[in-house]
Scaffold this motif. Structure first.
Motif, PDB file in Angstrom:
ATOM      1  N   UNK A   1      37.676  23.467 -77.368  1.00  0.00           N
ATOM      2  CA  UNK A   1      38.310  24.763 -77.591  1.00  0.00           C
ATOM      3  C   UNK A   1      39.826  24.734 -77.426  1.00  0.00           C
ATOM      4  N   UNK A   2      40.323  23.930 -76.510  1.00  0.00           N
ATOM      5  CA  UNK A   2      41.731  24.022 -76.140  1.00  0.00           C
ATOM      6  C   UNK A   2      42.683  23.466 -77.180  1.00  0.00           C
ATOM      7  N   UNK A   3      42.207  22.579 -78.038  1.00  0.00           N
ATOM      8  CA  UNK A   3      43.114  21.856 -78.925  1.00  0.00           C
ATOM      9  C   UNK A   3      42.798  22.072 -80.409  1.00  0.00           C
ATOM     10  N   UNK A   4      41.741  22.789 -80.707  1.00  0.00           N
ATOM     11  CA  UNK A   4      41.300  22.909 -82.094  1.00  0.00           C
ATOM     12  C   UNK A   4      42.177  23.840 -82.913  1.00  0.00           C
TER      13      UNK A   4
ATOM     14  N   UNK B   1      37.113  30.949 -79.790  1.00  0.00           N
ATOM     15  CA  UNK B   1      38.492  30.672 -79.400  1.00  0.00           C
ATOM     16  C   UNK B   1      38.966  29.357 -79.991  1.00  0.00           C
ATOM     17  N   UNK B   2      40.265  29.268 -80.160  1.00  0.00           N
ATOM     18  CA  UNK B   2      40.914  28.052 -80.636  1.00  0.00           C
ATOM     19  C   UNK B   2      42.263  27.938 -79.935  1.00  0.00           C
TER      20      UNK B   2
ATOM     21  N   UNK C   1      44.497  17.211 -91.790  1.00  0.00           N
ATOM     22  CA  UNK C   1      45.488  17.717 -90.846  1.00  0.00           C
ATOM     23  C   UNK C   1      44.871  18.668 -89.827  1.00  0.00           C
ATOM     24  N   UNK C   2      43.629  19.111 -90.074  1.00  0.00           N
ATOM     25  CA  UNK C   2      42.970  20.028 -89.158  1.00  0.00           C
ATOM     26  C   UNK C   2      42.165  19.238 -88.127  1.00  0.00           C
ATOM     27  N   UNK C   3      42.143  19.742 -86.892  1.00  0.00           N
ATOM     28  CA  UNK C   3      41.479  19.005 -85.826  1.00  0.00           C
ATOM     29  C   UNK C   3      40.613  19.919 -84.972  1.00  0.00           C
TER      30      UNK C   3
ATOM     31  N   UNK D   1      38.508  17.521 -70.193  1.00  0.00           N
ATOM     32  CA  UNK D   1      37.694  16.433 -70.747  1.00  0.00           C
ATOM     33  C   UNK D   1      37.834  15.228 -69.824  1.00  0.00           C
ATOM     34  N   UNK D   2      36.686  14.620 -69.545  1.00  0.00           N
ATOM     35  CA  UNK D   2      36.639  13.604 -68.495  1.00  0.00           C
ATOM     36  C   UNK D   2      35.352  12.793 -68.644  1.00  0.00           C
ATOM     37  N   UNK D   3      35.278  11.688 -67.896  1.00  0.00           N
ATOM     38  CA  UNK D   3      34.091  10.833 -67.935  1.00  0.00           C
ATOM     39  C   UNK D   3      33.477  10.701 -66.545  1.00  0.00           C
TER      40      UNK D   3
END
Length: 555
Positions: A320-323, A258-259, A340-342, A303-305
């Motif tokens: 997965x959520x932002x790629x 997933x992306x 430009x790709x992340x 995402x967290x610490x």
């Protein structure tokens, strides 16, 4: 008794700072309670999906359960009356010293799951918790808060798991982790469930047990049903009841590869809008998992610490959520370096690098769902091969083997590694799942110059709980065809210190002020529900140093 999350009096500062879990008499009491109060499975049981805790903070922890209000009110059914649920958390297993308690409502809005952020607790302390509903009391769970932020710790021990496919085998790794008495928490690095239809993705010898529902999961009801099935596994329930979990998702919690705007295993023509499917999977995950998520602009952020005194900070990533979409095999050679790709998304990368460069702790741990170490054949980024890479249009990191990993997003990896190097951040260790195999790697700033050049950290990759390994896919006896492949991989990638492509199991990570050590443990047979386990190998990273093999396992 204190109602509604109010605090009890904390012990003196540092009282628990040097304790490991299950030390002393509390350990004996916990073992007795959890040994006799196994998660319920019987027909008519209200708490048949057990109890769980997660995301421990110094003064708070997530508590979780699900209430079955009627026999037909099964996960994903969307039916069943709302019911009040009382929760309690105590410093003793008999609940004579209740630290906090309250009442919440379980309803169809959350699939009758209950998730409480119990606050006002004391740092670095063992707690016991339970729920009551419909005249029945749940099994007793045990959890532990994180140490005080300024606590000086002698050690931290974490169990590491990933990739648990129900159909591929039994969850013996969870059983063996639950049998240990030396762990502070469990870190699950993704693929807690799998989305495939029944029989579509099994193990070496087919399906050991069948997925529910029969179809590939796409709707909210589907995802709820699948999560509910996984939380009937007795070994998983026992581990949840014994230790807090710290989790992130990878792809199979939604769909394979997933992306941001889709997935390889998603067909809009037959399965509808990806945004709807992703939202359904995320909602079910947050309902069924003991994770603390935040929301920004209507979006879920996981995402967290989490902090463990002055010893370690753990940054859990969402990859997965932002790629961007993974580039195809041929195009990927030319697009892997595209700035430009992340993989992380800009906001998460800024958060990650800022956290690493400002962390006050000795060790900086990163919960990382896909492999960050370069895996290329051959590594071509050095100046001596610049002409070749330019002429052929190859990426500066070499020919990518798996574009789903950080190798497919080398600009993000370069940004991260450069930030670590430029700010002289030391003692960074990535903890990784995803690829169903075991690896230990130094992380060179320039792969072709290894071992002469600088490194920015190390990576430990754990095997799958059950999901098919390379050896399974080859369908040859373990430790045969995979062994020469492992040696060839290490020969072409000198920074890879350990590669094991066959076995299933888990990791145990010990963090001390002087080193971080990973021990790999392998179950004998995932198709055997009572399979034994063996120690595989131990590698450690000394503070300020590089990976070294250790002769003996952790004791």
């Amino acid at each position: 008794m204190v109602e509604n999350n109010s605090a009890v009096t904390s012990p003196p500062s540092g009282h628990f700072a040097r304790r490991t879990l299950f030390a002393g008499t509390t350990a004996a009491a916990a073992g007795a309670v959890l040994g006799t109060a196994a998660p319920a499975h019987a027909s008519g049981s209200t708490f048949r999906h057990g109890v769980a805790s997660g995301d421990p903070l110094p003064t708070a922890v997530i508590l979780w359960t699900r209430v079955t209000v009627a026999e037909d009110a099964t996960p994903g059914s969307g039916i069943g009356a709302a019911t009040p649920v009382r929760w309690e958390i105590s410093t003793d297993p008999d609940f004579d010293a209740t630290a906090a308690s309250g009442t919440v409502t379980a309803s169809t809005d959350t699939d009758h799951t209950v998730k409480v952020d119990a606050t006002g607790l004391a740092p670095g302390r063992d707690y016991f918790y339970r729920f009551t509903a419909r005249g029945e009391t749940s099994p007793v769970g045990r959890t532990r808060t994180a140490p005080a932020l300024d606590a000086e710790l002698d050690r931290l021990r974490l169990g590491l798991v990933s990739c648990s496919n129900w159909e591929a085998g039994w969850f013996g790794s969870y059983r063996h982790l639950a049998a240990r008495t030396d762990l502070d928490a469990i870190v699950h690095l993704g693929d807690y469930i799998y989305e495939y239809a029944r029989g579509a993705y099994t193990g070496r010898n087919g399906a050991v047990r069948a997925h529910d529902p029969v179809n590939e999961i796409v709707t909210l009801a589907d995802y709820r049903t699948r999560h509910g099935q996984y939380k009937t596994d007795p070994d998983l329930l026992a581990l949840h009841a014994k230790l807090p979990f710290i989790c992130t998702w990878d792809d199979h919690e939604s769909a394979d590869n997933s992306w941001r705007d889709g997935a390889e295993n998603h067909d809009p023509a037959t399965q509808g809008d990806w945004g709807d499917r992703k939202a359904a999977s995320a909602r079910a995950y947050l309902e069924w998992m003991p994770v603390r998520a935040t929301r920004s602009d209507g979006q879920v952020q996981i995402y967290r610490r989490l902090r463990f005194g002055m010893l370690a900070e753990l940054s859990m990533l969402d990859l997965r959520s932002y790629r961007d979409e993974e580039a195809g095999p041929l195009a990927g050679w030319r697009h892997a370096d595209d700035p430009s790709r992340t993989l992380t998304g800009r906001a998460q990368m800024d958060w990650l690098t800022a956290g690493l460069t400002s962390a006050p702790t000795h060790w900086k741990l990163i919960g990382n769902s896909v492999m960050v170490a370069p895996l290329v054949f051959p590594p071509l980024e050095s100046a001596t091969t610049q002409a070749i890479t330019t002429a052929l249009g190859l990426p500066q990191g070499g020919i990518t083997v798996n574009g789903d990993q950080w190798d497919g997003y080398t600009a993000d990896r370069r940004t991260l590694f450069d930030a670590i190097a430029a700010n002289q951040v030391s003692d960074v260790v990535f903890l990784t799942g995803d690829i169903h195999t075991s690896w230990a790697a130094d992380l060179p700033l320039n792969t072709a110059n290894y071992p002469a050049g600088p490194t920015v950290g190390a990576e430990f990759v754990i095997p799958s709980v059950t999901s098919s390994s390379v050896g399974d896919l080859l369908k040859v006896p373990p430790r045969t065809a995979s062994v020469p492949a492992e040696e060839a991989i290490k020969l072409a990638n000198h920074h890879l210190r350990y590669v094991e492509l066959d076995s299933h199991g888990f990791g145990v990570l010990e963090v001390t002020p002087t080193q971080t050590q990973m021990d790999w443990f392998y179950v004998a047979d995932v198709t055997d529900p009572v399979s034994g386990v063996r120690h595989g190998i131990s590698f450690a990273v000394p503070s300020g140093g590089r990976i070294e093999q250790r002769p003996t396992p952790l004791t």
